[in-house]
Design an enzyme around this catalytic site. Sequence first.
Site, short mmCIF file in Angstrom:
data_model
loop_
_atom_site.label_atom_id
_atom_site.label_comp_id
_atom_site.label_asym_id
_atom_site.label_seq_id
_atom_site.Cartn_x
_atom_site.Cartn_y
_atom_site.Cartn_z
N GLU A 109 0.99 -1.09 -0.04
CA GLU A 109 -0.07 -0.04 -0.12
C GLU A 109 0.71 1.41 0.15
O GLU A 109 2.19 1.29 0.36
CB GLU A 109 -0.83 0.04 1.37
CG GLU A 109 -1.99 -1.18 1.07
CD GLU A 109 -3.13 -1.14 1.91
OE1 GLU A 109 -3.16 0.00 2.76
OE2 GLU A 109 -3.71 -2.41 2.12
N HIS A 224 -9.25 9.81 2.60
CA HIS A 224 -9.23 8.67 1.64
C HIS A 224 -9.11 9.10 0.24
O HIS A 224 -10.31 9.63 0.05
CB HIS A 224 -9.92 7.32 2.06
CG HIS A 224 -9.19 6.26 1.34
ND1 HIS A 224 -9.07 5.99 0.06
CD2 HIS A 224 -8.42 5.18 2.05
CE1 HIS A 224 -8.66 4.90 -0.26
NE2 HIS A 224 -8.12 4.34 1.08
N ARG A 274 -1.23 9.20 1.39
CA ARG A 274 -2.58 9.43 1.00
C ARG A 274 -3.09 10.74 1.16
O ARG A 274 -3.79 11.34 0.07
CB ARG A 274 -3.21 8.81 2.27
CG ARG A 274 -4.58 8.34 2.18
CD ARG A 274 -5.19 7.50 3.19
NE ARG A 274 -4.70 6.03 3.04
CZ ARG A 274 -5.00 5.12 3.79
NH1 ARG A 274 -5.74 5.61 4.93
NH2 ARG A 274 -4.99 3.75 3.38
N HIS A 335 -11.99 9.92 6.35
CA HIS A 335 -11.47 8.39 6.48
C HIS A 335 -11.12 8.25 7.88
O HIS A 335 -11.45 7.10 8.52
CB HIS A 335 -10.42 7.85 5.49
CG HIS A 335 -10.06 6.48 5.53
ND1 HIS A 335 -11.23 5.74 5.29
CD2 HIS A 335 -9.03 5.93 5.82
CE1 HIS A 335 -10.24 4.35 5.34
NE2 HIS A 335 -9.24 4.43 5.80
N ARG A 370 -1.41 9.33 8.74
CA ARG A 370 -1.45 8.06 9.25
C ARG A 370 -0.84 7.19 7.71
O ARG A 370 -1.58 7.09 6.72
CB ARG A 370 -2.48 7.25 9.49
CG ARG A 370 -2.56 5.86 9.67
CD ARG A 370 -3.84 5.34 10.46
NE ARG A 370 -5.06 5.53 9.74
CZ ARG A 370 -5.72 4.37 8.76
NH1 ARG A 370 -4.81 3.46 8.26
NH2 ARG A 370 -6.63 4.74 8.11
P1 FAD Z 1 -14.37 1.12 15.67
O1 FAD Z 1 -13.97 -0.16 15.09
O2 FAD Z 1 -14.88 2.00 14.99
O3 FAD Z 1 -15.11 0.64 16.99
C1 FAD Z 1 -15.79 1.65 17.69
C2 FAD Z 1 -16.99 0.93 18.71
O4 FAD Z 1 -17.31 1.90 19.74
C3 FAD Z 1 -18.11 0.37 17.98
O5 FAD Z 1 -18.53 -0.68 18.47
C4 FAD Z 1 -19.08 1.40 18.21
O6 FAD Z 1 -20.54 0.93 18.25
C5 FAD Z 1 -18.53 1.86 19.91
N1 FAD Z 1 -19.08 3.15 20.12
C6 FAD Z 1 -19.11 4.30 19.75
N2 FAD Z 1 -19.61 5.27 20.35
C7 FAD Z 1 -20.14 4.76 21.51
C8 FAD Z 1 -20.92 5.08 22.38
N3 FAD Z 1 -21.35 6.47 22.65
N4 FAD Z 1 -21.44 4.28 23.32
C9 FAD Z 1 -21.00 2.88 23.19
N5 FAD Z 1 -20.53 2.46 22.14
C10 FAD Z 1 -19.97 3.52 21.18
N6 FAD Z 1 -7.36 0.63 8.77
C11 FAD Z 1 -6.38 -0.20 8.78
O7 FAD Z 1 -5.42 -0.33 9.50
N7 FAD Z 1 -6.25 -1.06 7.38
C12 FAD Z 1 -7.61 -0.95 6.71
O8 FAD Z 1 -7.52 -1.88 5.77
C13 FAD Z 1 -8.48 -0.10 6.82
N8 FAD Z 1 -9.48 0.16 6.09
C14 FAD Z 1 -10.60 0.82 6.37
C15 FAD Z 1 -11.75 0.78 5.46
C16 FAD Z 1 -12.82 1.45 5.75
C17 FAD Z 1 -14.06 1.48 5.01
C18 FAD Z 1 -12.67 2.29 7.34
C19 FAD Z 1 -13.89 3.19 7.52
C20 FAD Z 1 -11.73 2.27 7.94
C21 FAD Z 1 -10.60 1.53 7.58
N9 FAD Z 1 -9.37 1.70 8.23
C22 FAD Z 1 -8.42 0.60 8.03
C23 FAD Z 1 -9.52 2.16 9.62
C24 FAD Z 1 -9.79 1.30 10.62
O9 FAD Z 1 -10.82 0.42 10.26
C25 FAD Z 1 -10.14 1.80 11.93
O10 FAD Z 1 -9.47 3.18 12.35
C26 FAD Z 1 -10.46 0.94 13.20
O11 FAD Z 1 -11.08 -0.08 12.79
C27 FAD Z 1 -10.84 1.63 14.39
O12 FAD Z 1 -10.97 0.70 15.47
P2 FAD Z 1 -11.49 0.92 16.70
O13 FAD Z 1 -11.55 -0.33 17.74
O14 FAD Z 1 -10.68 2.13 17.27
O15 FAD Z 1 -13.16 1.56 16.53
C1 SIN Z 2 -7.59 0.94 2.30
O1 SIN Z 2 -7.84 -0.28 2.13
O2 SIN Z 2 -7.48 1.72 1.33
C2 SIN Z 2 -7.68 1.41 3.89
C3 SIN Z 2 -6.54 0.94 4.67
C4 SIN Z 2 -6.31 2.11 5.53
O3 SIN Z 2 -7.24 3.02 5.80
O4 SIN Z 2 -5.18 1.97 6.18
#
Ligand code: FAD
Ligand code: SIN
Length: 516
Positions: A109, A224, A274, A335, A370
């Site tokens: 990537e 993104h 990015r 993103h 990032r």
């Molecule tokens: P999240 O997975 O967003 O989880 C947040 C949690 O908190 C959820 O369960 C939600 O319901 C809960 N929550 C929120 N507010 C409240 C509240 N008030 N009360 C109770 N619960 C609450 N990153 C990579 O490294 N590689 C990738 O390939 C990649 N691809 C991506 C593709 C997409 C489409 C997106 C959107 C993001 C991508 N990212 C990627 C970024 C990465 O997915 C996220 O930054 C990461 O998953 C965040 O994880 P997290 O556990 O911090 O939060």
């Molecule tokens: C992607 O698959 O392009 C998202 C990867 C990332 O957010 O790190």
Amino acid sequence: MARVVVVGSGIAGLVAALRAAERHEVTVVTKGTIADGSTRYAQGGIAAAVFSDDSVAAHVADTLRAGAGLNVPAAVEALCGDGPRRVRELIALGVAFDRDGQGLARGLEAAHSSARVLHAGGDATGAEIERALDAAVRRAGIRVLTGAYLRDVVVTDGAASGVALRLADGTETQLDADAVILATGGWGQLYAHTTNPAIATGDGVAAAWRAGALLADLEFTQFHPTALRLPSGDGGSRVFLVSEAVRGEGAVLRNARGERFMLDAHPDAELAPRDVVARAIAVEMAAQDGLPVVLDATALGADFLARRFPTIDAACRAAGIDWSREPVPVTPAAHYAMGGVVTDIQGRTSVPGLFAVGEVACTGAQGANRLASNSLLEGLVFAHRAAEAISEPWTEVPAWAAAPGSAGSAEREVPDGDEPFDRARLQSLLWTGAGLHRDRAGLQRAARALASLRMPAPGEDANLLQLGRLVVAAALSREESRGAHFRSDFPLPAAGTPRHTVLAPLSVPTEVTVPC
Ligand code: FAD
Ligand code: SIN
């Protein structure tokens, strides 16, 4: 044994819960179903130096280069250094990363100096990680409250002592805790176009702010480059992502004249960092009356595209696009949040007893931009570290956010406006005023318009408005361009040591920067 409440059930929340439950009594609360976070949508994969021709030092160097001088070095060392071990533990837990004839398959990537991104189900990495963690949490018998919305962190005598919740049936309750771990993800829903799901409303950051925690670097929203503007069907402003890994496999970007404009924009062309690609796309779009640019993956062939990117393949086909034959229209979308609740490298915030891990946190690891696929890794690594630190003595906030006397502050309460709140208007204000290109006049307009909105009743909308005002204030205060924060009135990085924007919830509005 401590009573621990983990808020959120993405990678950060579930990993924190699993590790903490080895020694403590853990309850996970999450506002929707378990899988309702950004984690399950992650496509490209998770980066870690697990291959013999790679090294932690190389991963550190790539992360620092993408971060444009703002990374906190200790956090980057922790992220990349712990990464390989934590990823092997994920595999042991049951995450089925893709394999090829050589062993684990590896993707490339943008801005990575080698192919080090592990993926699963082709482009369904997050869904596989979420599945395996959910299963592990069930096996471990950890208590999970779904439909439980965090209203606020409860603070007693200056320390976190529990959470105030609204349950699915509308009743309010409080859970007492010795430690609260916020893992509530990001705030993409601040923007009119985002790859983030509807839950990404910044609730944890807003709650931490109200609890008195320091926030940092809120002006750094990563856009993104390649979102397909299809409605997501899950509500909110989410649009469908076309993974950077598609460019990693050789797809190219073209403008309306069919030209590969990235060749002139950066030596790494489509695999430039990015922020560079996203801004170059915005410039091309402006020059072609707002028309999207296109991602041309036709050279990769139908079989390869369907096998390597089944999720994107299905989404394109559902939209009537055969991407093996025609290029896909793409535009940037909000993103990822580099900033958030200030933590040290054990996830400790400035409020004793309150931890923050994953996208809600600002460890400083991601700097001003990032590196791709470093976010799942961040959730994994720092959730583990926070769980380990629950019984350890509380320490002061890290030096990068706590230079005595120089931490800035912002008003917790601003005078309320009288215009009725409208989420779409807020999203459009942030998109236009604090988007890919910013300047003082646009940010001031956005700040005035946000100030004129009436604060809604406590809930997601109130959190978005509170956060939107802080994001704009932080962006106004940074009079330079760095990483994802581009000011057309200050198009270059400022001379000297890069500074973090640290917001302290005091009542004296002053300048908001401190040295790294
Ligand atoms: P999240 O997975 O967003 O989880 C947040 C949690 O908190 C959820 O369960 C939600 O319901 C809960 N929550 C929120 N507010 C409240 C509240 N008030 N009360 C109770 N619960 C609450 N990153 C990579 O490294 N590689 C990738 O390939 C990649 N691809 C991506 C593709 C997409 C489409 C997106 C959107 C993001 C991508 N990212 C990627 C970024 C990465 O997915 C996220 O930054 C990461 O998953 C965040 O994880 P997290 O556990 O911090 O939060
Ligand atoms: C992607 O698959 O392009 C998202 C990867 C990332 O957010 O790190």
